[in-house]
Enzyme design. Structure first.
Site, PDB file in Angstrom:
ATOM      1  CE  LYS A 110       8.653   5.972   2.450  1.00  0.00           C
ATOM      2  NZ  LYS A 110       8.836   4.185   2.373  1.00  0.00           N
ATOM      3  CE  LYS A 203       1.066   6.753   1.050  1.00  0.00           C
ATOM      4  NZ  LYS A 203       1.653   5.905   1.254  1.00  0.00           N
ATOM      5  CE  LYS A 206       2.122   1.069   7.154  1.00  0.00           C
ATOM      6  NZ  LYS A 206       3.783   0.218   6.955  1.00  0.00           N
TER       7      LYS A 206
HETATM    8  P1  TYM Z   1       3.517  -0.461   2.895  1.00  0.00           P
HETATM    9  O1  TYM Z   1       4.250  -0.483   4.194  1.00  0.00           O
HETATM   10  O2  TYM Z   1       3.939   1.135   2.721  1.00  0.00           O
HETATM   11  O3  TYM Z   1       1.930  -0.135   3.110  1.00  0.00           O
HETATM   12  C1  TYM Z   1       1.631  -1.675   3.057  1.00  0.00           C
HETATM   13  C2  TYM Z   1      -0.018  -1.557   2.161  1.00  0.00           C
HETATM   14  O4  TYM Z   1      -0.411  -0.976   1.979  1.00  0.00           O
HETATM   15  C3  TYM Z   1      -1.132  -0.148   1.417  1.00  0.00           C
HETATM   16  N1  TYM Z   1      -0.889   1.374   1.300  1.00  0.00           N
HETATM   17  C4  TYM Z   1      -2.364   1.604   1.384  1.00  0.00           C
HETATM   18  N2  TYM Z   1      -3.567   1.622   0.618  1.00  0.00           N
HETATM   19  C5  TYM Z   1      -4.486   2.181   0.371  1.00  0.00           C
HETATM   20  N3  TYM Z   1      -4.778   3.715   0.689  1.00  0.00           N
HETATM   21  C6  TYM Z   1      -4.103   3.700   1.690  1.00  0.00           C
HETATM   22  N4  TYM Z   1      -3.588   4.635   2.125  1.00  0.00           N
HETATM   23  C7  TYM Z   1      -2.174   3.054   1.903  1.00  0.00           C
HETATM   24  N5  TYM Z   1      -1.326   3.775   2.440  1.00  0.00           N
HETATM   25  C8  TYM Z   1      -0.683   2.193   2.473  1.00  0.00           C
HETATM   26  C9  TYM Z   1       0.314  -0.059  -0.423  1.00  0.00           C
HETATM   27  O5  TYM Z   1       0.119   0.271  -1.453  1.00  0.00           O
HETATM   28  C10 TYM Z   1       1.326  -1.323   0.085  1.00  0.00           C
HETATM   29  O6  TYM Z   1       0.057  -2.221  -0.321  1.00  0.00           O
HETATM   30  N6  TYM Z   1       6.630  -1.057  -0.237  1.00  0.00           N
HETATM   31  C11 TYM Z   1       5.265  -1.704   0.474  1.00  0.00           C
HETATM   32  C12 TYM Z   1       5.801  -3.201   1.049  1.00  0.00           C
HETATM   33  C13 TYM Z   1       6.928  -3.829   0.198  1.00  0.00           C
HETATM   34  C14 TYM Z   1       6.273  -4.640  -1.086  1.00  0.00           C
HETATM   35  C15 TYM Z   1       7.076  -5.742  -1.489  1.00  0.00           C
HETATM   36  C16 TYM Z   1       5.040  -4.694  -1.044  1.00  0.00           C
HETATM   37  C17 TYM Z   1       7.848  -4.241   0.171  1.00  0.00           C
HETATM   38  N7  TYM Z   1       8.507  -5.285  -0.751  1.00  0.00           N
HETATM   39  C18 TYM Z   1       6.832  -6.194  -2.283  1.00  0.00           C
HETATM   40  C19 TYM Z   1       4.612  -5.366  -2.510  1.00  0.00           C
HETATM   41  C20 TYM Z   1       5.824  -6.509  -3.260  1.00  0.00           C
HETATM   42  C21 TYM Z   1       5.258  -0.696   1.194  1.00  0.00           C
HETATM   43  O7  TYM Z   1       6.230   0.364   1.241  1.00  0.00           O
HETATM   44  O8  TYM Z   1       3.925  -0.592   1.874  1.00  0.00           O
END
Ligand code: TYM
Length: 336
Positions: A110, A203, A206
């Site tokens: 990032k 991957k 978003k």
């Molecule tokens: P975020 O918002 O980037 O993504 C949300 C969830 O989607 C999963 N993910 C994927 N899984 C499979 N293939 C992909 N291409 C893909 N892209 C995203 C992510 O692994 C995630 O599970 N830091 C976290 C949000 C968060 C969180 C937490 C998660 C904040 N606090 C506490 C668990 C526990 C995040 O950025 O997810």
């Protein structure tokens, strides 16, 4: 078990978020105490438009429910509405070595992507994530593979806290013993990392080109267009081979997860048929799978009061657990 996870309201949710994370959450609700929140505080660490944030939060909650989260079973709320997340985040900062944050892959990625905005929050992001989970004494964190390193840090901070502040000789009133369990990450072997449609070596993300993602509420036309123009590999055979055929392998994984068929079964079905026919079938499968999601989304978009009520109740339930943990943490840290 206490399960905790969240998603940032940084854009619409895509099929990677669904197959990697949310799809796991649905069955977990049945037998566990689940805490699922919208990680709006995390979303502030990359450039965003404050005027659009509330709408993005609402859309994320709608996506949770449209995809099958049940507010009667799970605690659903918005992270910033439970201030204890930020409070525990600060306290955990004081035991987190900065070197551990600097080596985080997501921080490195990032800071390259948002060169103009390498803020302290971006570096500190995983500590807030640790607070999100430890505040509820989470035991398992269902996420995609990209979050594995963050969950490792949560375990390491839990251990550090327990060692530092829970000595048997504790006279702090909170008693000795263990404050936090070290949570396990729940990462699916298939689905844990869905790749981009336009560049299957990256991957699905978003923040990339919308053509690289299938969003959960894309129209049937958009889904079909995106899948038909997805990057595939040389050759014609529909075969799973992650190194030689990353594009087709990614599409096969999606096909398999949406239909419940194994990749071998799908390969067999498409023997002698080309990529075009396979993609057409995948587009149909995807459109059909997401149809009930779109229907539910349309219905929920008009039910503002119902959504507000879910979030109000969810935040209340979350707060009860959070305050109890904070009481114990503060006692152990000498703050009360
Ligand atoms: P975020 O918002 O980037 O993504 C949300 C969830 O989607 C999963 N993910 C994927 N899984 C499979 N293939 C992909 N291409 C893909 N892209 C995203 C992510 O692994 C995630 O599970 N830091 C976290 C949000 C968060 C969180 C937490 C998660 C904040 N606090 C506490 C668990 C526990 C995040 O950025 O997810």
């Amino acid at each position: 078990m206490r399960i905790v996870s969240g998603i940032q309201p940084t854009s619409q949710l895509h099929i990677g978020n669904y197959l990697g994370a949310i799809k796991q959450w649905i069955p977990l609700q049945e037998k566990n105490e689940c805490v699922f929140f919208v990680a709006d505080l995390h979303a502030l660490t990359i450039p965003y438009d404050p005027e659009k944030l509330q709408q993005a939060i609402k859309e994320t909650v709608i996506a949770y429910i449209a995809a099958g989260l049940d507010p009667e079973k799970s605690i659903i709320f918005v992270q910033s509405q439970v201030k204890e997340h930020a409070e525990l985040g600060w306290l955990l900062n004081t035991i987190c070595p900065i070197g551990e944050l600097q080596r985080m892959t997501q921080y490195k990625d990032k800071s390259k992507k948002f060169k103009e905005n390498i803020n302290a929050g971006l570096l500190d992001y995983p500590v807030l994530q640790a607070a999100d989970v430890l505040l509820y004494k989470g035991e398992a964190v269902p996420v995609g593979k990209d979050q594995e390193q963050h969950v490792e840090l949560i375990r390491s901070l839990a251990k550090k806290f327990n060692q530092k502040f829970a000595s048997p000789a504790s006279s702090l009133g909170g008693g000795g013993g263990i404050t936090f369990k070290e949570p396990a990450s729940l990462i699916l072997k298939e689905g844990g990392k869905i790749m981009s449609l336009t560049d299957p070596k990256k991957k699905m993300s978003k923040s990339d080109d919308p053509k690289s993602c299938i969003f959960l509420f894309d129209s049937p036309e958009d889904i079909t267009k995106k899948i038909m123009s997805a990057e595939t590999d040389s050759g014609k055979e529909v075969r799973y081979n992650i190194t030689k055929k990353p594009g087709i392998s990614n599409l096969l994984t999606i096909y398999s997860l949406l239909t419940g068929k194994t990749t071998q079964q799908i390969e067999k079905e498409f023997t002698g048929k080309g990529y075009g026919e396979f993609k057409k079938s995948l587009a149909e499968v995807t459109v059909q799978y997401l149809e009930p999601f779109r229907r539910k989304q349309k219905e929920l978009a008009t039910r503002e009061v119902y959504l507000q009520e879910i979030l109000r109740k969810g935040a209340g339930r979350a707060l009860t657990i959070a305050q109890e943990t904070m009481k114990e943490v503060k006692q152990k840290m000498g703050l009360s």
